[in-house]
Motif scaffolding. Structure first.
Motif, short mmCIF file in Angstrom:
data_model
loop_
_atom_site.label_atom_id
_atom_site.label_comp_id
_atom_site.label_asym_id
_atom_site.label_seq_id
_atom_site.Cartn_x
_atom_site.Cartn_y
_atom_site.Cartn_z
N SER A 59 -34.21 40.20 5.19
CA SER A 59 -32.91 39.68 4.75
C SER A 59 -32.42 40.46 3.53
O SER A 59 -33.20 41.17 2.88
CB SER A 59 -33.01 38.20 4.36
OG SER A 59 -33.77 38.06 3.17
N SER A 177 -27.34 43.72 3.47
CA SER A 177 -27.64 42.57 4.33
C SER A 177 -27.06 42.84 5.71
O SER A 177 -25.95 43.36 5.83
CB SER A 177 -27.01 41.30 3.76
OG SER A 177 -27.03 40.27 4.75
N TYR A 179 -27.00 40.23 7.98
CA TYR A 179 -26.79 38.88 8.48
C TYR A 179 -25.70 38.91 9.57
O TYR A 179 -24.86 39.81 9.59
CB TYR A 179 -26.38 37.97 7.30
CG TYR A 179 -25.99 36.57 7.71
CD1 TYR A 179 -26.94 35.70 8.22
CD2 TYR A 179 -24.68 36.14 7.60
CE1 TYR A 179 -26.58 34.42 8.61
CE2 TYR A 179 -24.31 34.87 7.98
CZ TYR A 179 -25.26 34.01 8.50
OH TYR A 179 -24.90 32.75 8.90
N CYS A 185 -24.52 44.07 11.82
CA CYS A 185 -25.26 42.83 12.08
C CYS A 185 -26.51 43.07 12.90
O CYS A 185 -26.50 43.80 13.88
CB CYS A 185 -24.29 41.86 12.74
SG CYS A 185 -24.89 41.03 14.17
N GLU A 188 -30.34 38.53 11.46
CA GLU A 188 -30.75 38.48 10.07
C GLU A 188 -31.36 39.84 9.76
O GLU A 188 -31.90 40.50 10.65
CB GLU A 188 -31.82 37.40 9.82
CG GLU A 188 -31.35 35.97 10.04
CD GLU A 188 -30.66 35.35 8.82
OE1 GLU A 188 -30.43 36.06 7.81
OE2 GLU A 188 -30.36 34.15 8.89
#
Ligand code: PLP
Length: 356
Positions: A59, A177, A179, A185, A188
């Motif tokens: 993460s 990140s 996420y 993306c 996570e």
């Protein structure tokens, strides 16, 4: 009428057949956990941020914690960060045993204010966490001039530039990140990026409990899987198209919002914006932000406060006027590559109706 149309979500991942094929190939390979896809993703992300290499983790929060640990930040140290950000940076500082010192933001850009950060300096300051919020680089020139190691938080901004430098390439370390609803993306995921080979190898030793033959209490299982990394590689190959679509949506919003008296996001000279968020500002006291959010929801449009709650509100601190004002006025509209022109028109029509 509007009740019958599907709700326009505030955020939505841009994934499809390419990601499905990439993940299926990993499943077929029999190598699911950290492996060759993670290595390929690290190299691709390092290229995007102008860095020597990356260390993929579970993460963005884990990447922040790893950056602090790899820089040697711990108990007795202070880390400066803005109040106007999600809780992840504060939690990472606290987890390594250091003390967070909050600073205010610049009112127009929502970025860490170099003057406020300077006031937060003490003899115990060891690092600065600089989030590049909403797709706009912070004032890296002024912030690096404070003389502390800078951790660039690129969770919301990749591919933008500040004075000719690509975001993520400037500080001592950079965190990303991945996420579900970020620019890139993997469901996570996160990454620490840097140029310093020693810092990178310290981070690698801490992301995996069996990475080195030593009982290191700060090590942990923070790894990313090849399933996630394969998605990430596919996302990076489409990143230019993602940014072009975001820029087109932002331009459409700006054209439609100006007649409503709403100002577009500020982009200072020398910086570029990649529009992770399209954040406008309610300059008049009525209708209030809560009234506008509720009115839009009724029209089938999910808008949001771009920051859930400034850190100084949780901590019952005062003295952060620009963060307070942003929290009272900043309105984040839906923006993501999959948003259609028709949906953009529905958002602006709903805003016009709610603002009356
Ligand atoms: C999303 C985000 C994080 C945390 O990333 P996770 O992957 O959700 O842990 C940290 N900083 C900023 C600015 C973010 O937007």
């Amino acid at each position: 009428m509007s009740e019958t149309l599907p709700v326009i979500p505030h955020s939505r991942p841009t994934v499809g057949d390419e990601e499905a094929r990439a993940v299926a190939a990993v499943i077929g390979s029999g190598q699911l956990a950290q492996g060759p896809a993670v290595q390929a993703f690290e190299a691709a992300a390092a290229g995007l941020a102008g860095r020597r290499d990356g260390v993929a983790v579970a993460s963005g929060t884990a990447a922040l914690e790893l950056a602090l640990l790899a820089l040697g930040v711990g108990p007795g140290d202070e880390v400066i960060l803005p109040s106007y950000v999600c809780t992840a940076p504060w939690l990472a500082v606290t987890r390594v045993g250091a003390t967070p010192r909050l600073a205010d933001i610049e009112p127009a850009t929502y970025s860490l204010d170099p003057g406020s950060a300077r006031k937060a300096l003490s003899s115990r300051s060891r690092a600065l966490i600089v989030p590049h919020l909403f797709g706009l680089p912070a004032d890296l020139t002024a912030l690096t001039a404070l003389g502390l190691p800078v951790i660039e938080d690129c969770a919301q901004t990749l591919g933008a530039s500040e004075n000719g430098r690509v975001v993520g390439s400037v500080g001592r370390a950079t965190v990303c990140s991945f996420y579900a609803t970020k620019l890139l993306c993997t469901g996570e995921g996160g990454m620490l990026l840097a140029n310093d080979a020693a810092l990178l190898s310290r981070a690698r030793a801490l992301r995996d409990y069996d990475a080195v033959p030593a009982l290191e209490p700060a090590a942990y299982n923070r790894k990313m899987t090849d399933l996630q990394a394969a998605m990430g590689v596919s996302q990076i190959s489409r990143f230019k198209d993602f940014l072009a679509r975001r820029a087109a949506i932002a331009a459409a919003y700006t054209a439609a919002l100006q007649p409503l008296g709403l100002s577009p996001p500020v982009v200072p000279s020398g910086r570029s914006h990649v529009y992770y968020r399209y954040v406008t500002r309610l300059a008049r006291p009525r209708p209030s932000l809560d009234e506008v959010l509720a009115g839009l929801e009724k029209e089938g449009v999910q808008a949001r406060r771009p920051v859930f709650r400034p850190l100084h509100h949780y901590l019952a601190l005062s003295g952060f006027p620009a963060s307070d004002e942003a929290q009272a006025q900043a309105l984040s509209l839906p923006i993501y590559p999959g948003l259609t022109d028709e949906q953009v028109r529905r958002v602006t029509a709903a805003l016009a109706k709610v603002l009356g």
